[in-house]
Design a protein around this motif. Structure first.
Motif, mmCIF file in Angstrom:
data_model
loop_
_atom_site.group_PDB
_atom_site.id
_atom_site.type_symbol
_atom_site.label_atom_id
_atom_site.label_comp_id
_atom_site.label_asym_id
_atom_site.label_seq_id
_atom_site.Cartn_x
_atom_site.Cartn_y
_atom_site.Cartn_z
ATOM 1 N N ILE A 238 -48.136 3.194 -12.710
ATOM 2 C CA ILE A 238 -47.947 1.835 -12.221
ATOM 3 C C ILE A 238 -48.443 1.710 -10.785
ATOM 4 N N LYS A 239 -49.066 0.591 -10.504
ATOM 5 C CA LYS A 239 -49.453 0.263 -9.135
ATOM 6 C C LYS A 239 -48.598 -0.911 -8.679
ATOM 7 N N TRP A 240 -47.914 -0.719 -7.552
ATOM 8 C CA TRP A 240 -47.063 -1.768 -6.988
ATOM 9 C C TRP A 240 -47.769 -2.315 -5.754
ATOM 10 N N LYS A 241 -48.513 -3.375 -5.952
ATOM 11 C CA LYS A 241 -49.243 -4.008 -4.860
ATOM 12 C C LYS A 241 -48.263 -4.722 -3.932
ATOM 13 N N HIS A 242 -48.512 -4.657 -2.634
ATOM 14 C CA HIS A 242 -47.633 -5.269 -1.626
ATOM 15 C C HIS A 242 -46.201 -4.745 -1.769
ATOM 16 N N ARG A 243 -46.078 -3.450 -1.968
ATOM 17 C CA ARG A 243 -44.759 -2.836 -2.150
ATOM 18 C C ARG A 243 -43.881 -3.065 -0.929
ATOM 19 N N ARG A 244 -42.605 -3.327 -1.171
ATOM 20 C CA ARG A 244 -41.651 -3.498 -0.082
ATOM 21 C C ARG A 244 -41.362 -2.128 0.523
#
Length: 296
Positions: A238-244
């Motif tokens: 999984i890629k979490w773009k704009h991850r917190r």
């Protein structure tokens, strides 16, 4: 708080005109029964739990209803400090269901206090930033292209035709309706909509709430029955773009609630915004962690 104690010591939900008392400090509570937030109890001034400041939402309520009422909002005291855990499951694991963003310092404090715990994050607001990749692409036989089609109209202008899947639980249709009038229904006889915003012609994408609703449906449609039948998890990248970034401080397991009947369990191994992860059904998660059947 969703629950208070009656004079007789029974757990009761917030209802207009009745008295309820805090399980932690015995203070008389106020039933908040408005039209916006989930009905809940509140202290007259400051709560005895300094972490209990996040407004209770329908999402919180739905998660807590998966567990027995006596295993939700459980008061825990350690070293003179009191906090109220959202859920306490098997082997006394604390399950914190978190709707709002948390600062890094708050994440660290809670993990140190509870020790044995799990995070469940409401990822519905950023599900469009999650990209799912796996070598067994045949599992993801549905794609956005099945439900979204570019159409020419009015000369050189282009619009997107959006088809509502037959298995939609209302999430997609509600997202489309929320974006009216830029999004409009094709006709009363057709289960499809047109997205005709001028922003699209400039290369900008669909509203994030529409995309998130479609992504959640596709993932659920592809995997839910398979995972329940085989009673297992499904590994993905999984890629979490704009991850917190604050969640980088978390040491305990994190599950992302993407709005369907599935959770994404983030693995500890990650490189930047890329994670080894697993897809888990909410039903299997609940069966594993609850002590007893939920209250009807």
């Amino acid at each position: 708080m969703l629950y208070a104690l009656s004079k007789e010591g029974a757990r009761i939900s917030a209802t207009p005109g009745i008295e309820g008392y805090c399980e932690g400090c015995n203070a008389l509570l106020i039933p908040r029964c408005g039209d916006i937030n989930t009905w809940h109890w509140a202290h007259e001034s400051c709560s005895c739990d300094s972490w209990n400041y996040e407004p209770k939402t329908y999402w919180h309520e739905q998660w807590q209803r998966r567990f027995h009422v006596d295993d939700t909002e459980v008061g825990i005291k350690k070293n003179g400090e009191f906090h109220r855990a959202d859920i306490v499951g098997n082997n006394d694991v604390v399950i914190e269901v978190q709707h709002s963003p948390l600062a890094e310092s708050e994440i660290i404090k809670r993990e140190r206090f509870y020790g044995n715990m799990i995070w469940v994050l409401n990822a519905r607001t950023f599900a469009h930033n999650l990209s799912l990749v796996h070598e067994r692409d045949d599992v993801f036989h549905n794609s956005l292209s099945l439900y979204m089609e570019d159409e020419k109209f009015s000369g050189s202008l282009t619009r997107i035709k959006l088809t509502v899947p037959s298995g939609d639980d209302g999430a997609i249709e509600n997202a489309l309706k929320a974006n009216q009038p830029l999004c409009r229904q094709c006709s009363e006889l057709e289960d499809c909509w047109y997205w005709e915003s001028s922003a699209y012609y400039n290369g900008k994408e669909l509203p994030t709430d529409i995309k998130a609703a479609y992504y959640a449906f596709i993932l659920h449609d592809c995997l839910y029955a398979k995972l329940e039948d085989e009673n297992k998890n499904y590994p993905i990248d999984i890629k979490w773009k704009h991850r917190r970034k604050s969640w980088s401080a978390a040491k305990m397991p994190i599950f992302l609630d993407i709005g369907s009947q599935l959770l994404i369990w983030l693995g500890k191994n990650h490189f930047g915004n890329f994670f080894d992860a697993k897809v888990v059904t909410k039903d299997r998660f609940s069966r594993k962690y609850r002590k007893r059947l939920p209250t009807l």
